[in-house]
Design a protein around this motif. Structure first.
Motif, PDB file in Angstrom:
ATOM      1  N   ILE A  96      10.668  -2.552  13.372  1.00 25.45           N
ATOM      2  CA  ILE A  96      10.353  -2.582  11.942  1.00 25.45           C
ATOM      3  C   ILE A  96      10.509  -1.173  11.395  1.00 25.45           C
ATOM      4  CG2 ILE A  96       8.616  -3.115  10.194  1.00 25.45           C
ATOM      5  CD1 ILE A  96       7.299  -4.976  12.247  1.00 25.45           C
ATOM      6  N   LYS A  97      11.387  -1.019  10.418  1.00 25.08           N
ATOM      7  CA  LYS A  97      11.612   0.292   9.799  1.00 25.08           C
ATOM      8  C   LYS A  97      10.925   0.318   8.441  1.00 25.08           C
ATOM      9  CE  LYS A  97      15.090   3.685   8.497  1.00 25.08           C
ATOM     10  NZ  LYS A  97      14.384   4.728   9.288  1.00 25.08           N
ATOM     11  N   MET A  98      10.087   1.325   8.248  1.00 21.14           N
ATOM     12  CA  MET A  98       9.383   1.507   6.991  1.00 21.14           C
ATOM     13  C   MET A  98       9.445   2.974   6.590  1.00 21.14           C
ATOM     14  SD  MET A  98       5.987  -0.872   7.521  1.00 21.14           S
ATOM     15  CE  MET A  98       5.319   0.179   8.815  1.00 21.14           C
ATOM     16  N   PHE A  99       8.941   3.259   5.401  1.00 22.30           N
ATOM     17  CA  PHE A  99       8.686   4.617   4.950  1.00 22.30           C
ATOM     18  C   PHE A  99       7.232   4.699   4.513  1.00 22.30           C
ATOM     19  CE2 PHE A  99      13.211   4.105   4.410  1.00 22.30           C
ATOM     20  CZ  PHE A  99      13.721   5.305   4.886  1.00 22.30           C
ATOM     21  N   SER A 100       6.559   5.776   4.905  1.00 21.76           N
ATOM     22  CA  SER A 100       5.192   6.020   4.471  1.00 21.76           C
ATOM     23  C   SER A 100       5.197   7.111   3.417  1.00 21.76           C
ATOM     24  CB  SER A 100       4.321   6.468   5.650  1.00 21.76           C
ATOM     25  OG  SER A 100       4.284   5.495   6.661  1.00 21.76           O
TER      26      SER A 100
ATOM     27  N   GLY B 274       0.825  -1.198   0.000  1.00 20.10           N
ATOM     28  CA  GLY B 274       0.000   0.000   0.000  1.00 20.10           C
ATOM     29  C   GLY B 274       0.857   1.245   0.000  1.00 20.10           C
ATOM     30  N   VAL B 275       0.731   2.067   1.034  1.00 16.92           N
ATOM     31  CA  VAL B 275       1.506   3.305   1.122  1.00 16.92           C
ATOM     32  C   VAL B 275       2.799   3.099   1.908  1.00 16.92           C
ATOM     33  CG1 VAL B 275      -0.576   4.690   0.958  1.00 16.92           C
ATOM     34  CG2 VAL B 275       0.315   4.084   3.214  1.00 16.92           C
ATOM     35  N   PHE B 276       3.142   1.874   2.278  1.00 15.79           N
ATOM     36  CA  PHE B 276       4.329   1.585   3.081  1.00 15.79           C
ATOM     37  C   PHE B 276       5.402   0.920   2.223  1.00 15.79           C
ATOM     38  CE2 PHE B 276       0.740   1.349   6.038  1.00 15.79           C
ATOM     39  CZ  PHE B 276       1.124   2.277   6.978  1.00 15.79           C
ATOM     40  N   ASN B 277       6.641   1.392   2.380  1.00 12.72           N
ATOM     41  CA  ASN B 277       7.810   0.704   1.842  1.00 12.72           C
ATOM     42  C   ASN B 277       8.558   0.086   3.010  1.00 12.72           C
ATOM     43  OD1 ASN B 277       7.257   2.978  -0.267  1.00 12.72           O
ATOM     44  ND2 ASN B 277       8.619   1.546  -1.313  1.00 12.72           N
ATOM     45  N   LEU B 278       8.552  -1.240   3.069  1.00 15.26           N
ATOM     46  CA  LEU B 278       9.216  -1.944   4.166  1.00 15.26           C
ATOM     47  C   LEU B 278      10.714  -1.967   3.910  1.00 15.26           C
ATOM     48  CD1 LEU B 278       8.813  -3.545   6.767  1.00 15.26           C
ATOM     49  CD2 LEU B 278       8.550  -5.605   5.379  1.00 15.26           C
ATOM     50  N   ASP B 279      11.495  -1.580   4.918  1.00 17.88           N
ATOM     51  CA  ASP B 279      12.933  -1.426   4.740  1.00 17.88           C
ATOM     52  C   ASP B 279      13.726  -2.484   5.495  1.00 17.88           C
ATOM     53  OD1 ASP B 279      15.264  -0.101   3.795  1.00 17.88           O
ATOM     54  OD2 ASP B 279      15.489   0.857   5.751  1.00 17.88           O
ATOM     55  N   ARG B 280      13.540  -2.584   6.827  1.00 16.21           N
ATOM     56  CA  ARG B 280      14.343  -3.503   7.624  1.00 16.21           C
ATOM     57  C   ARG B 280      13.544  -4.009   8.815  1.00 16.21           C
ATOM     58  NH1 ARG B 280      19.755  -1.943   6.123  1.00 16.21           N
ATOM     59  NH2 ARG B 280      19.770   0.149   5.213  1.00 16.21           N
ATOM     60  N   VAL B 281      13.919  -5.182   9.306  1.00 13.07           N
ATOM     61  CA  VAL B 281      13.351  -5.737  10.536  1.00 13.07           C
ATOM     62  C   VAL B 281      14.510  -6.219  11.407  1.00 13.07           C
ATOM     63  CG1 VAL B 281      11.825  -7.448  11.568  1.00 13.07           C
ATOM     64  CG2 VAL B 281      11.236  -6.453   9.343  1.00 13.07           C
ATOM     65  N   TYR B 282      14.544  -5.737  12.650  1.00 17.38           N
ATOM     66  CA  TYR B 282      15.596  -6.128  13.598  1.00 17.38           C
ATOM     67  C   TYR B 282      14.949  -6.580  14.897  1.00 17.38           C
ATOM     68  CZ  TYR B 282      19.496  -4.387  10.810  1.00 17.38           C
ATOM     69  OH  TYR B 282      20.442  -4.211   9.834  1.00 17.38           O
ATOM     70  N   GLY B 283      15.682  -7.374  15.646  1.00 15.03           N
ATOM     71  CA  GLY B 283      15.186  -7.854  16.920  1.00 15.03           C
ATOM     72  C   GLY B 283      16.206  -7.666  18.028  1.00 15.03           C
ATOM     73  N   ALA B 284      15.754  -7.910  19.254  1.00 13.33           N
ATOM     74  CA  ALA B 284      16.653  -7.815  20.403  1.00 13.33           C
ATOM     75  C   ALA B 284      16.126  -8.691  21.526  1.00 13.33           C
ATOM     76  CB  ALA B 284      16.788  -6.372  20.889  1.00 13.33           C
TER      77      ALA B 284
END
Length: 885
Positions: A836-840, A798-808
């Motif tokens: 979760i890093k995205m761009f809207s 949709g309007v989101f560009n998924l960039d990265r997913v990190y955990g801890a």
């Protein structure tokens, strides 16, 4: 640059879905912990979401590509050899960015530059196939309120989807590049690799004895500006890093002990950044500062080592400068002893690049430019005259003499691809030294005529070395026809006339962003508003929100950036209302039987509370360096309450008045990378705050006999407060990072719980509620192991560009207490975190953080409402913001 930015203004305005004064709106939500103190209305926030809805939706490649695309031949911008080089290298190696990767920034500077470059190329392709007007049609099509992607606009205007457009363009340019480089492919000539770690290995320079090569490299970094000085030992084939950040070009001293370079070293006392000259002393491993606020760059040693020639930059012009060096170079800071003078007086926008002395020290060779392409000139120090050495329609740059002064080496794009060339002064003959697909730049040569240089490939810039020169037929460098029809280069800069008037802080339009918000379960709409003058010397930002009960939040911030430090004022006003029903022990309305005993039933009465909290923060912020800021603040607080009873009577009072004087130091020394926000890989950040608090808190009331009303009686709570927080990030192996966090604070005296420090909740021990751990002291330690889950994602939802997913995974321990610390009472928890890093809307960072923490200990608290037990369970937190907490 002005045309580029002005094009942004026009295009984004044309694509706008709303009035200019409303660039978007916000959807917001705040949820709270159920646990709270009896004297507060709500628990601490544990769910926070603030998401912008943009009304201008343009992917980065289309915005930047359109801004660079200009009417052909106009001369403001054109498809030059550098742009062609970047695109050609990727196309020939099948490494073009996907459409999704072109839509957003946020990765390495090489990626970001490629977004510009591919965007420009794709916009040119659209104009070539469908005409220039198609670009305007695509932009106007994005005005539709329901059109949230450019792909649907492409279907309407071009007749194919965005992905279909990308596929067609990719196929077209790849076939074209392969055909145009077929001759080069059969006659490829390059040097052997010296260093290709990182994508920015630049300005390789032989030492005077020819046994070492100094160069600048950003290996291990994400940005081209993060170059450090490295030295390659030719005989041992070893490379070592020798200094801090460096800006090229660089130069060796005649004895091989010093390397000269330029760099910017933090803001000066007025907050400005200037290029200055430095030396690296290889014997003592010491950096020596030569100038301060001099605006000098690109230094080069004279053959006798007593002077440097450099480029002086001021008022849009560059000139040659001669720097006189003191005899003694053993001091760490020589800026008070070093002097320089200008050799030239250009005032027509002339730019000068990479000056260097001739071997006899009498002349300086450099490349110059007024508007676009560079030419190579020689400046005679005695006659003060310029002589053209290589000046054609091509771009000639990076000139350097051979050690014997009998030849000149440089980079030239005469075929459309930058290659290295050599000119013999005696015979006047020229010959190419390389024949590459990308580009060859920045040559230097030693006594053995070995040439080291920087070559661009799909990996970026790498250092190469030619040990034995090969004869190359210039015909095999063929890349394109002689009609370079998009040269677009002007011989004279355009003349613009404008009347100058004193700057008078004109303000721009007021922008308003509506807020659609839910706060403590209630619909609470509002708006943000902001404006600033055109130079951003003075800015105003404010917000307001109100729900149906009359609860309101008001915030106003003003900043004045003319003085140093930046002055600011912040005003907060919060109004909360609450309705309570009480038993009236003076009124009996009936009775009921309990164990055969009549128990009275009392009447009730209602009280409406209105709390009004106002606070003023006035202060200044002063940058200590680029990553550290000191802030001084005076805080004035006034908290009032009003009670309204059934009979219409009211009673109001002030229950807290305070003033505080705060000094705060913030520093962010984390390693700068594309993942600094979601997953720092090194360095530290923290803050330290000291406050002198002078507070007056309501204790009781007394009757003022003279005036006949109740007067507040306050208990003074005057104390010192110190708080600090420190995060450290240590890279363990590949993507694994160990992240310890230390938090501490203390008050200088015992106080009412109203002023306690708290160690639980979202900012503290997340296995416990915020208000369950309070006291005059607090301390906690958190140990997190951070790791990547999915990196460099190319997905759009949709309007989101998924960039990265990190955990801890993390473990925490700490407490808040009054009096002596009991180590047996330390609280512990463990948990996990997902980021979760995205761009809207292609442009807005959208960072989601989900945290779960399990408390390992039980907490018991008592207050006027009774006994409360916490712990031995899971607690959950959620944020959706522009950054991670």
């Amino acid at each position: 640059v002005a045309t580029h930015e002005f094009t942004h203004m026009i295009q984004l305005g044309s694509a706008r879905k709303s009035p200019r004064w409303m660039p978007g709106f916000y959807l917001q939500f705040i949820g709270y912990e159920p646990e709270k103190r009896p004297d507060v209305l709500y628990g601490y926030p544990n769910r926070i979401a603030s998401w912008p809805v943009a009304t201008t939706v343009i992917p980065m490649w289309f915005a930047e590509g359109t801004a660079q695309f200009q009417t052909r031949g106009l001369g403001h911008d054109w498809w030059d050899s550098h742009r062609d080089m970047i695109l050609r290298a990727r196309a020939l190696d099948d490494k073009l960015l996907t459409l999704g990767q072109m839509e957003v920034f946020g990765r390495s500077s090489y990626h970001n530059e490629t977004v510009y470059n591919q965007g420009y190329a794709l916009v040119r392709y659209i104009a070539d196939i469908w005409g220039d007007e198609a670009i305007a049609d695509l932009t106007r099509s994005m005005r539709s309120p329901l059109r949230l992607s450019l792909s649907s606009a492409c279907r309407r205007v071009l007749g194919l989807s965005g992905q279909g457009l990308h596929n067609a363009w990719k196929r077209s340019i790849t076939e074209d590049y392969r055909a145009r480089t077929s001759t080069i492919r059969d006659n490829y000539v390059t040097g052997e690799v010296v260093c290709d770690r990182g994508f920015g290995n630049l300005y390789p320079t032989f030492s005077p004895d020819g046994k070492r090569i100094a160069f600048i490299s950003n290996q291990g970094k994400d940005y081209l500006s993060q170059g450090r000085l490295f030295i390659h030992d030719v005989a041992n084939d070893s490379i070592i890093k020798v200094s801090s950040p460096v800006r090229g070009p660089i130069s060796w001293s005649h004895n091989g002990r010093y390397i000269a370079y330029a760099r910017q070293k933090g803001p000066n006392r007025k907050g400005s950044h200037f290029d200055d000259l430095y030396l690296w002393d290889l014997d003592n491993k010491l950096e020596i500062r030569l100038t301060r606020d001099a605006r000098l760059s690109a230094p080069s040693f004279s053959p006798d080592g007593k002077r440097l020639v450099a480029v002086h930059n001021s008022a849009g012009n560059q000139n040659l400068a001669m720097v006189e060096l003191p005899d003694n170079l053993d001091e760490k800071d020589l800026s008070s002893d070093v002097t320089y003078k200008l050799l030239t007086e250009f005032d027509d926008g002339t730019q000068i690049f990479r000056p260097g002395f001739s071997p006899d020290g009498n002349r300086i060779v450099c490349s110059t430019a007024r508007l676009a392409q560079r030419d190579i000139y020689r400046y005679d120090l005695e006659s003060r005259r310029w002589e053209a050495l290589v000046a054609t329609e091509a771009d000639e740059r990076d000139p350097v003499y051979s050690p014997d002064g009998r030849a000149l080496y440089w980079a030239d794009d005469r075929t459309g691809i930058f290659n290295l060339y050599r000119l013999e002064f005696d015979s006047g003959t020229e010959a190419p030294l390389t024949n590459v697909f990308g580009g060859a730049f920045m040559p230097t040569v030693n006594d053995d005529r070995e040439v080291t240089y920087s070559e661009f490939t799909v990996r970026g810039y790498g250092v190469r070395m030619i040990r034995q020169r090969r004869e190359i037929n210039p015909a095999v460098l063929e890349y394109q026809s002689k009609e370079r029809n998009e040269k677009g280069r002007l011989t004279e800069p355009p003349q613009y006339q404008a009347d100058a008037t004193p700057y008078a802080n004109p303000f721009g339009k007021m922008f308003i962003l509506p807020r659609i918000a839910w706060d403590y379960g209630r619909f609470k709409p509002g708006l943000y508003a902001y404006t600033n003058d055109f130079l951003d010397k003075l800015s105003l930002f404010g917000g307001v929100a109100m729900n149906g009960d009359g609860d309101r939040d008001i915030y106003l911030n003003g900043e004045y950036r003319v003085l140093h430090p930046t002055m600011f004022i912040e005003v907060y006003n919060i109004v909360r209302r609450r309705h309570e029903r009480f038993d009236d022990s003076w009124v009996i309305v009936g009775e009921r039987m309990a164990d055969s005993v009549a128990v009275p039933i009392y009447g009730t009465y209602n009280v409406d509370y209105r709390f009004n909290l106002t606070e003023y923060d006035i202060g200044g912020r002063l940058p200590i360096d680029d990553n550290t800021t000191a802030t001084g603040t005076v805080r004035l607080s006034n908290y009032q309450a009003e009670l309204k009873f059934d009979d219409g009577g009211t009673f109001d009072y002030t229950y807290f008045k305070g003033d505080a004087y705060l000094l705060r130091l913030d520093s962010d020394q984390r390693t700068v990378s594309a993942t600094t926000d979601i997953h720092p890989v090194g360095g530290w950040r923290g803050w330290l705050e000291y406050a002198r608090e002078n507070n007056r808190f309501l204790d009781s009331f007394k009757v003022d006999l003279e005036k006949g009303f109740l007067r507040e009686v306050y208990e003074p709570y005057n104390y010192h407060r110190i708080e600090a927080e420190l995060d450290y990030y240590g890279k363990l192996y590949r993507g694994l990072v160990l992240n310890p966090r230390l938090v501490g604070g203390c008050l200088s005296r015992s106080v009412d719980p109203f002023f306690y420090l708290y160690a639980g909740g979202l900012p503290g021990l997340r296995g416990y509620s915020f208000y369950s751990l309070g006291g005059t002291n607090k301390a906690l330690v958190r140990m997190s192991l951070r790791f990547p889950i999915i990196d460099a994602i190319d997905r759009r939802w949709g309007v989101f560009n998924l960039d990265r997913v990190y955990g801890a995974l993390f473990a925490e321990a700490g407490d808040a207490w009054t009096g002596d610390l009991d180590l047996d009472e330390i609280k512990r928890d463990v948990g996990a975190e997902l980021r979760i890093k995205m761009f809207s809307w292609f442009a807005f960072p959208t960072d989601i953080q989900l945290t779960g923490a399990y408390s390992l200990d039980r907490v018991v608290t008592e207050d006027i409402t009774g006994r409360h037990e916490y712990g031995l369970g899971w607690r959950w937190y959620f944020t959706l913001l522009f950054d991670f907490l």
